[in-house]
Design an enzyme around this catalytic site. Structure first.
Site, short mmCIF file in Angstrom:
data_model
loop_
_atom_site.label_atom_id
_atom_site.label_comp_id
_atom_site.label_asym_id
_atom_site.label_seq_id
_atom_site.Cartn_x
_atom_site.Cartn_y
_atom_site.Cartn_z
N ASP A 51 -21.43 -61.54 -8.95
CA ASP A 51 -21.25 -60.65 -7.81
C ASP A 51 -22.30 -60.96 -6.74
OD1 ASP A 51 -20.08 -57.61 -7.06
OD2 ASP A 51 -22.10 -58.01 -6.32
N TYR A 56 -26.40 -61.23 1.04
CA TYR A 56 -27.42 -61.71 0.10
C TYR A 56 -27.93 -63.08 0.49
CZ TYR A 56 -25.43 -58.10 -3.04
OH TYR A 56 -24.95 -56.93 -3.60
N LYS A 81 -18.78 -60.11 -0.52
CA LYS A 81 -18.60 -58.92 0.31
C LYS A 81 -18.72 -59.23 1.80
CE LYS A 81 -21.04 -56.47 -3.37
NZ LYS A 81 -21.74 -57.67 -3.91
N HIS A 112 -18.63 -54.19 2.25
CA HIS A 112 -19.91 -53.84 1.63
C HIS A 112 -20.34 -52.39 1.92
CE1 HIS A 112 -23.87 -55.92 0.17
NE2 HIS A 112 -23.66 -54.78 -0.43
#
Length: 314
Positions: A51, A56, A81, A112
């Site tokens: 995930d 990120y 996301k 998100h």
């Protein structure tokens, strides 16, 4: 201790998803010095669900670990996301993530957060465009590309799901939210189950918070199974029918976290009630501000039943 197998859950469109995944958020810098090795080790030791997210900033390394793992792509479930700054350019953002991951397709693509951010501007309110309803309608179109198997949301409350479901053609396959023994979100899970939406729990260990790891009742359960508190917390979620995505770059903890135990009904009840102890019912995330907001929206806008500091309004 006899380990329980990791179950496969089924999304509302029939797609199978492993009940435990490896969360890839490793800090604001993307954990670029360790995320690739973490993902390699995760796959080596049995994780088949990774995930990550645009936000990120490590999608490229996650994808590289998958491609070089030697495991068939179809055996790995990959979630990423849509970033808050990309609500107005859904297709473009999706294609960028797909290119960075370079893994043929994405299994699950999530919005998100419900709130959009316009570059060089503040977070938009729901009334401003693009709203999360408008963003979702653009996400629905991604299913026609054949490059994503399912779409879902993250950080959505009952309030905002009610709004979204009143306008959507495709019901979200999953809603990824904070969930752990101090913030069990039973009402949200019941609502989502009624709509065919699977819950995915981020921060299922409450970031290792000693408030429940060291609680005598919780610790007693871990001791009785000769397991770690983390294993108990993850097993509790999975037995509730919740997908858990813990994160750890430590191989020993990584291996333990995917080793489930079978909790008794009494043990489940004990953990279910942990949040009822004085001062225990709360969010443990660090995105809460001193004026009762999270990422630019008030708790009221988010539909979260919280007071300042992330404490739940009991």
């Amino acid at each position: 201790m006899s380990a329980e197998p990791v179950p496969q859950f089924t999304l509302n469109n029939g797609v199978k998803i492993p009940g435990i995944g490896m969360g890839c958020w490793l800090g604001a810098d993307g954990g670029l010095d360790q995320v690739e090795e973490m993902c390699r080790n995760a796959i080596k030791y049995g994780y088949r669900h990774l995930d990550t997210a645009c936000g990120y900033i490590n999608e490229q390394l996650v994808g590289k670990a998958i491609r070089e793992s030697g495991v068939t792509r179809s055996e790995i479930f990959l979630t990423t996301k849509l970033g808050n700054a990309h609500h107005g350019r859904v297709r473009e953002a999706f294609e960028e993530s797909l290119a960075l991951l370079d893994c043929e397709y994405i299994d699950l693509y999530l919005m998100h957060w419900p709130q959009a951010v316009v570059p060089a501007s503040d977070t938009l309110s729901f009334e401003e465009s693009p709203s999360f309803v408008e963003t979702w309608k653009e996400m629905e179109k991604l299913l026609d590309t054949g490059k994503v198997k399912a779409i879902g949301v993250s950080n959505f409350s009952i309030k905002n799901l009610e709004i979204l479901l009143g306008h959507c053609k495709v019901v979200p396959a999953s809603n990824q939210v904070e969930m752990h023994p101090l913030y069990p979100q039973f009402e949200l899970q019941k609502y989502c189950e009624g709509k065919g939406i699977l819950i995915t729990a981020y921060s299922p260990l409450g970031q290792g918070n000693p408030a429940f790891f060291e609680d005598p009742d919780f610790a007693k359960i871990a001791d009785s199974h000769q397991t770690t508190p983390a294993q108990v917390a993850i097993s509790w979620l999975v037995q509730r029918g919740v997908i858990a995505i813990p994160k750890s770059a430590n191989v020993e903890r990584m291996r333990a976290n995917i080793t489930l135990v079978r909790l008794t009904s009494d043990e489940m009840d004990t953990i279910d009630a942990l949040h009822k102890k004085p001062g225990m019912h709360k969010s443990l995330m660090k995105y809460h501000t001193s004026d009762g907001m999270a990422l630019g929206w008030t708790y009221e806008q988010l539909g979260w039943p919280l007071r300042v500091g992330g404490l739940v309004k009991d």
